[in-house]
Scaffold this motif. Structure first.
Motif, mmCIF file in Angstrom:
data_model
loop_
_atom_site.group_PDB
_atom_site.id
_atom_site.type_symbol
_atom_site.label_atom_id
_atom_site.label_comp_id
_atom_site.label_asym_id
_atom_site.label_seq_id
_atom_site.Cartn_x
_atom_site.Cartn_y
_atom_site.Cartn_z
ATOM 1 N N GLY A 223 42.170 27.925 38.521
ATOM 2 C CA GLY A 223 40.903 28.034 39.234
ATOM 3 C C GLY A 223 40.461 29.467 39.412
ATOM 4 N N ARG A 224 39.171 29.642 39.709
ATOM 5 C CA ARG A 224 38.558 30.961 39.806
ATOM 6 C C ARG A 224 39.088 31.776 40.975
ATOM 7 N NH1 ARG A 224 36.731 31.600 34.824
ATOM 8 N NH2 ARG A 224 34.864 30.387 34.289
ATOM 9 N N GLN A 225 39.742 31.140 41.948
ATOM 10 C CA GLN A 225 40.222 31.886 43.110
ATOM 11 C C GLN A 225 41.421 32.784 42.773
ATOM 12 O OE1 GLN A 225 40.539 28.678 42.670
ATOM 13 N NE2 GLN A 225 42.604 27.975 43.191
ATOM 14 N N THR A 226 41.991 32.608 41.589
ATOM 15 C CA THR A 226 43.116 33.433 41.150
ATOM 16 C C THR A 226 42.634 34.408 40.088
ATOM 17 O OG1 THR A 226 44.700 31.674 41.616
ATOM 18 C CG2 THR A 226 45.413 33.421 40.128
ATOM 19 N N LEU A 227 42.763 35.701 40.373
ATOM 20 C CA LEU A 227 42.294 36.753 39.478
ATOM 21 C C LEU A 227 43.480 37.431 38.814
ATOM 22 C CD1 LEU A 227 39.911 38.664 38.493
ATOM 23 C CD2 LEU A 227 40.555 40.141 40.413
ATOM 24 N N ILE A 228 43.446 37.516 37.496
ATOM 25 C CA ILE A 228 44.459 38.232 36.715
ATOM 26 C C ILE A 228 43.877 39.577 36.302
ATOM 27 C CG2 ILE A 228 45.968 38.189 34.708
ATOM 28 C CD1 ILE A 228 46.596 35.992 36.674
ATOM 29 N N ARG A 229 44.580 40.671 36.663
ATOM 30 C CA ARG A 229 44.119 42.013 36.297
ATOM 31 C C ARG A 229 45.136 42.678 35.379
ATOM 32 N NH1 ARG A 229 42.220 44.722 41.968
ATOM 33 N NH2 ARG A 229 44.483 44.765 42.211
ATOM 34 N N THR A 230 44.638 43.335 34.337
ATOM 35 C CA THR A 230 45.497 44.121 33.459
ATOM 36 C C THR A 230 44.738 45.364 33.009
ATOM 37 O OG1 THR A 230 44.812 43.236 31.304
ATOM 38 C CG2 THR A 230 46.428 41.952 32.546
ATOM 39 N N ASP A 231 45.463 46.289 32.400
ATOM 40 C CA ASP A 231 44.800 47.416 31.759
ATOM 41 C C ASP A 231 44.356 46.983 30.366
ATOM 42 O OD1 ASP A 231 47.163 47.270 30.381
ATOM 43 O OD2 ASP A 231 47.950 49.183 31.107
ATOM 44 N N SER A 232 44.022 47.928 29.507
ATOM 45 C CA SER A 232 43.486 47.578 28.190
ATOM 46 C C SER A 232 44.519 46.882 27.305
ATOM 47 C CB SER A 232 42.963 48.836 27.487
ATOM 48 O OG SER A 232 43.979 49.804 27.347
ATOM 49 N N ALA A 233 45.807 46.919 27.682
ATOM 50 C CA ALA A 233 46.821 46.212 26.897
ATOM 51 C C ALA A 233 46.577 44.701 26.912
ATOM 52 C CB ALA A 233 48.214 46.524 27.431
#
Length: 459
Positions: A223-233
């Protein structure tokens, strides 16, 4: 009047004392383990590895090693810190017994890892429930940061190879839940990889994201309530397709490499389309601007709903520019599927991914400075031990500390709280730890113990 020699007082030393506990402040971690039921959960999970008539419980052994790492240890033998104070930590296994358990768990492979991780996930749900408004998902959403970390090796260990930074060692991928500005963060995945593993290997990012989501409460695993963040990798087609797969519908904020197509799109942005960027406090940052270029490059092969946002800023004095930068301004780009919102807010949210670097630095101070064992399977167990230690160092402040003390990093927790000594007394069949009033942080320790004691015992 006698003449004073030197700048420090002279004291006489002898080794015949008794009744004093040297790492008494670690009772905060012990009480956290007890109140959360972590000892019971790990013990139950590792029941298959308990031999008949064994004296020491495998779960207790694993937790003891994790407590030793949380107190600053960086190898299995540092469990000796706990063995010296059985009144606080209970019976502690010998070094050979610890080594045999690690070998047995390593030989079991994925079965042992799954057992440990399942127990951690179960306890994590209870922690967040007890934390209430102080929990990382108190507002109904959660942010998971994924990043790589280089762990150097100084001997020939399995899968230790040359890295992209021309060093020698391993290249794990780790994931942390972001606690925001009021706290630290807690580990939810640690994938051990050879040193020559690629930074942008999509399959590894997918596996790390799977492990991380499995650690979250069930309602946050999709669901949209979970955000995954990464760098350009993490800016690859395969990884973004996986995050956006129907039925998963995760939110993402992923760095993107400045390609020629993106660079050409930036050149076409009209001056009035740039809006001021924000600094870490949410106010306009002089010399930095953001703009959206979603409609300029061809994004037909990328997931539907993906937006591209670029930032340009004046580099810091002495910073090296890249050939992809523009007119002396540093360019960065990220992709997100978040609809609406001011560009500056979305860019600030993505830039706060830098907090993951603080989590990695703390992990290096908590057993990740090196991998102490030889085999990859053994070192994967070691990563789980490090994760358990970091869990405790995140959960204890979340539940027991307040205000600025909740943001204390592991080094400060060790120096001010865990290293505090206390007098051990036994009265009325009860044991008491009496901390000296001269220690500046005695009140912090005692108040934290009171908050932990007020929590509901595990059912």
């Amino acid at each position: 009047m006698s003449k004073r020699i030197g700048l420090y007082p002279r004291v006489r030393v002898e080794g015949s004392g008794s009744g004093t506990v040297s790492q008494a402040g670690a009772v905060l971690l012990v009480e956290t383990v007890r109140k959360l039921g972590l000892d019971t959960a790990i013990s139950t999970a590792l029941t298959p590895w308990r031999k008949p008539r064994a004296v020491h419980d495998p779960g207790k052994i694993l937790l003891d090693v994790a407590l030793g790492v949380a107190l600053g240890g960086d190898c299995l033998a540092d469990i000796a810190l706990l063995r010296a104070d059985p009144a606080v930590f209970g019976p502690v296994a010998s070094d050979p017994t610890v080594s045999r358990l690690i070998d047995a768990l390593a030989a079991a492979g994925p079965k042992a890892l799954t057992a440990i991780r399942s127990a951690r996930a179960k306890v994590r749900s209870r922690v967040w429930e007890l934390a209430g408004a102080n929990g990382p998902a108190a507002d109904g959403s959660v942010i998971v940061d994924i990043d790589g970390v280089l762990v150097l090796a100084h001997s020939e260990k399995q899968d230790a190879t040359a890295t992209w930074k021309k060093t020698f060692g391993h290249h794990p991928l780790v994931a942390f839940v972001d606690h925001g500005q009021v706290g630290s963060g807690e580990p939810v995945a640690a994938l051990l990889r050879p040193g020559n593993a690629g930074s942008n290997t999509a399959s590894d990012h997918i596996e790390t994201a799977r492990l991380a989501l499995a650690q979250l409460p069930k309602h946050l695993r999709r669901g949209r309530q979970t955000l995954i963040r990464t760098d350009s990798a993490g800016g690859t087609h395969a990884f973004l397709d996986w995050l956006s797969k129907p039925g998963r519908w995760l939110s993402y904020s992923v760095g993107m490499t400045i390609t020629d197509a993106i660079h050409q799109a930036v050149l076409k942005i009209p001056k009035k389309a740039w809006t001021p960027a924000y600094d870490s406090g949410g106010t306009e940052r002089p010399g930095a601007w953001v703009a959206e270029i979603t409609d300029m490059p061809d994004l037909t092969t990328w997931p539907k709903g993906m937006r591209l946002i670029v930032r340009k800023e004046r580099p810091h004095p002495g910073a090296q520019l890249r050939f992809t930068d523009l007119d002396g301004l540093r360019l960065t780009c990220f992709a997100t599927n978040t609809k609406g919102g001011q560009l500056a807010d979305l860019e600030l949210r993505h830039r706060r991914r830098a907090r993951c670097e603080d989590r990695i630095r703390n992990a290096r101070d908590t057993g990740l400075r090196n991998l102490p064992l030889h085999d990859t399977a053994q070192n994967q167990i070691w990563l789980e031990i490090v994760s358990l230690a970091l869990d405790l160092l995140a959960w204890m402040p979340m539940l027991a500390l307040t205000a600025e003390t909740r943001r204390w990093e592991p080094k400060r927790l060790r120096l001010r709280l865990f290293s505090a000594a206390a007098q051990l007394l036994t009265t009325g069949r009860r044991r008491w730890l009496r901390f000296t009033t001269r220690w500046p942080w005695t009140d912090v320790i005692t108040h934290a113990i009171q908050r932990l004691a007020a929590l509901q015992d595990p059912g």
